[in-house]
Design a protein around this motif. Structure first.
Motif, PDB file in Angstrom:
ATOM      1  N   ASN A 132       0.825  -1.198   0.000  1.00 47.69           N
ATOM      2  CA  ASN A 132       0.000   0.000   0.000  1.00 47.69           C
ATOM      3  C   ASN A 132       0.868   1.260   0.000  1.00 47.69           C
ATOM      4  O   ASN A 132       2.107   1.181   0.043  1.00 47.69           O
ATOM      5  CB  ASN A 132      -0.979  -0.009   1.185  1.00 47.69           C
ATOM      6  CG  ASN A 132      -0.281  -0.008   2.530  1.00 47.69           C
ATOM      7  OD1 ASN A 132       0.658   0.761   2.767  1.00 47.69           O
ATOM      8  ND2 ASN A 132      -0.736  -0.858   3.454  1.00 47.69           N
ATOM      9  N   GLU A 135      -3.448   8.807   8.311  1.00 47.14           N
ATOM     10  CA  GLU A 135      -4.377   9.368   7.332  1.00 47.14           C
ATOM     11  C   GLU A 135      -3.574  10.093   6.266  1.00 47.14           C
ATOM     12  O   GLU A 135      -2.669  10.866   6.577  1.00 47.14           O
ATOM     13  CB  GLU A 135      -5.324  10.343   8.032  1.00 47.14           C
ATOM     14  CG  GLU A 135      -6.166   9.708   9.130  1.00 47.14           C
ATOM     15  CD  GLU A 135      -6.861  10.741   9.991  1.00 47.14           C
ATOM     16  OE1 GLU A 135      -6.711  11.947   9.705  1.00 47.14           O
ATOM     17  OE2 GLU A 135      -7.551  10.346  10.945  1.00 47.14           O
ATOM     18  N   ARG A 143      -3.517  11.336   1.753  1.00 44.76           N
ATOM     19  CA  ARG A 143      -4.196  11.486   0.462  1.00 44.76           C
ATOM     20  C   ARG A 143      -3.307  10.835  -0.587  1.00 44.76           C
ATOM     21  O   ARG A 143      -2.130  11.175  -0.714  1.00 44.76           O
ATOM     22  CB  ARG A 143      -4.458  12.948   0.142  1.00 44.76           C
ATOM     23  CG  ARG A 143      -5.367  13.640   1.152  1.00 44.76           C
ATOM     24  CD  ARG A 143      -5.778  15.023   0.696  1.00 44.76           C
ATOM     25  NE  ARG A 143      -6.744  14.969  -0.399  1.00 44.76           N
ATOM     26  CZ  ARG A 143      -8.063  14.822  -0.224  1.00 44.76           C
ATOM     27  NH1 ARG A 143      -8.568  14.723   1.001  1.00 44.76           N
ATOM     28  NH2 ARG A 143      -8.878  14.785  -1.258  1.00 44.76           N
ATOM     29  N   LYS A 191      -6.990  11.276  -3.191  1.00 48.57           N
ATOM     30  CA  LYS A 191      -8.068  10.530  -2.538  1.00 48.57           C
ATOM     31  C   LYS A 191      -7.702  10.224  -1.089  1.00 48.57           C
ATOM     32  O   LYS A 191      -6.608   9.720  -0.815  1.00 48.57           O
ATOM     33  CB  LYS A 191      -8.319   9.224  -3.293  1.00 48.57           C
ATOM     34  CG  LYS A 191      -9.364   8.324  -2.666  1.00 48.57           C
ATOM     35  CD  LYS A 191      -9.461   7.005  -3.413  1.00 48.57           C
ATOM     36  CE  LYS A 191     -10.410   6.043  -2.723  1.00 48.57           C
ATOM     37  NZ  LYS A 191     -10.459   4.719  -3.427  1.00 48.57           N
ATOM     38  N   GLU A 196      -7.171   8.285   2.242  1.00 51.67           N
ATOM     39  CA  GLU A 196      -7.020   6.877   2.599  1.00 51.67           C
ATOM     40  C   GLU A 196      -6.406   6.776   3.988  1.00 51.67           C
ATOM     41  O   GLU A 196      -5.801   7.736   4.482  1.00 51.67           O
ATOM     42  CB  GLU A 196      -6.164   6.136   1.566  1.00 51.67           C
ATOM     43  CG  GLU A 196      -6.780   6.085   0.175  1.00 51.67           C
ATOM     44  CD  GLU A 196      -5.977   5.253  -0.802  1.00 51.67           C
ATOM     45  OE1 GLU A 196      -5.026   4.564  -0.368  1.00 51.67           O
ATOM     46  OE2 GLU A 196      -6.284   5.293  -2.014  1.00 51.67           O
ATOM     47  N   GLN A 197      -6.529   5.618   4.617  1.00 49.78           N
ATOM     48  CA  GLN A 197      -5.975   5.391   5.946  1.00 49.78           C
ATOM     49  C   GLN A 197      -5.373   3.983   6.004  1.00 49.78           C
ATOM     50  O   GLN A 197      -5.982   3.025   5.509  1.00 49.78           O
ATOM     51  CB  GLN A 197      -7.053   5.543   7.022  1.00 49.78           C
ATOM     52  CG  GLN A 197      -6.549   5.331   8.453  1.00 49.78           C
ATOM     53  CD  GLN A 197      -7.604   5.652   9.486  1.00 49.78           C
ATOM     54  OE1 GLN A 197      -8.002   6.797   9.638  1.00 49.78           O
ATOM     55  NE2 GLN A 197      -8.069   4.642  10.202  1.00 49.78           N
ATOM     56  N   TYR A 198      -4.181   3.876   6.626  1.00 48.68           N
ATOM     57  CA  TYR A 198      -3.502   2.596   6.709  1.00 48.68           C
ATOM     58  C   TYR A 198      -2.956   2.389   8.114  1.00 48.68           C
ATOM     59  O   TYR A 198      -2.518   3.337   8.767  1.00 48.68           O
ATOM     60  CB  TYR A 198      -2.353   2.526   5.702  1.00 48.68           C
ATOM     61  CG  TYR A 198      -2.816   2.582   4.264  1.00 48.68           C
ATOM     62  CD1 TYR A 198      -3.369   1.462   3.651  1.00 48.68           C
ATOM     63  CD2 TYR A 198      -2.694   3.754   3.528  1.00 48.68           C
ATOM     64  CE1 TYR A 198      -3.798   1.513   2.339  1.00 48.68           C
ATOM     65  CE2 TYR A 198      -3.126   3.817   2.206  1.00 48.68           C
ATOM     66  CZ  TYR A 198      -3.671   2.686   1.625  1.00 48.68           C
ATOM     67  OH  TYR A 198      -4.100   2.741   0.330  1.00 48.68           O
TER      68      TYR A 198
END
Length: 223
Positions: free
Chosen positions: A69, A164, A166, A170, A172-174
């Protein structure tokens, strides 16, 4: 990778994961074999001596993909060439996925080497309030409090966290883990030098390790 990465307060823009190299440097500090390799690359941008597994068999500027990711360094990229510290032209997949992280890490806190900071260290040890601090063209005073990003505030090393970000605009969080990382800032003072600071950040190790192999005879024909 390595650009001098100044991690100031606000957004951090991550353009690539991996090796970053500069084609220009002060001639008095660049070794001859590095200059020669950059000259070869300027004369023939298609040439390379070795390639990573993501660009093997691919031409310059071809599309490539890094696994994992965005927090792990994964994403789309292009095959680009740079010079490593051994004077070899290496073609590798450089991530082009646009990643923005609002880490909210305070600016500053980079400290030069003890040798350069000796005047400041001596001043601190003398502890004479009537004596002004020495003025130096680089930082020597460490942060008053340990530095941390906003995702690890109130946490300890090894705690789980979530970043958190972008990714190409967009949100997104991982998931990640809080760990202390050294960050560097390069400066020029009688040669190229490096100042360091330690920051606890939420991160995740990459899911891959670059493996380079020499260019084949067929690759050489296309160069």
């Amino acid at each position: 990778m390595q650009k001098t990465l100044s991690m100031g307060r606000g957004r951090v823009l991550i353009l690539a994961w991996g090796v970053l190299a500069f084609a220009t440097a002060h001639a008095d500090v660049t070794p001859p074999h590095i200059r020669d390799a950059w000259a070869r690359l300027r004369d023939n941008p298609k040439t390379y001596d070795q390639t990573d597994q993501f660009c093997r068999g691919k031409r310059l500027d071809a599309a490539c993909e890094l696994p994992g990711n965005a927090l792990q360094g994964g994403g789309t990229g292009v095959c680009r060439s740079s010079v490593n510290d051994r004077g070899e032209i290496a073609r590798s997949c450089i991530r082009t996925t646009r990643v923005e992280i609002d880490s909210d890490v305070p600016s500053g806190g980079f400290v030069a080497s003890p040798a350069l900071c000796k005047p400041y260290i001596d001043w601190v040890q003398r502890n004479d309030p009537s004596e002004p601090a020495p003025v130096l063209p680089f930082g020597c005073k460490p942060p008053a409090q340990p530095l941390t990003d906003r995702f690890c505030k109130g946490r300890a090393v090894g705690d789980v966290c979530a970043v958190e970000m972008r990714v190409d605009g967009k949100p997104e969080q991982y998931p990640g883990t809080c760990a202390n990382k050294w960050q560097s800032e390069r400066f020029y003072y009688m040669g190229s030098r490096e100042a360091l600071r330690q920051v606890m950040t939420c991160g995740s190790p990459p899911t891959f390790e670059r493996q380079f192999s020499p260019a084949s005879w067929l690759d050489k024909l296309w160069q």
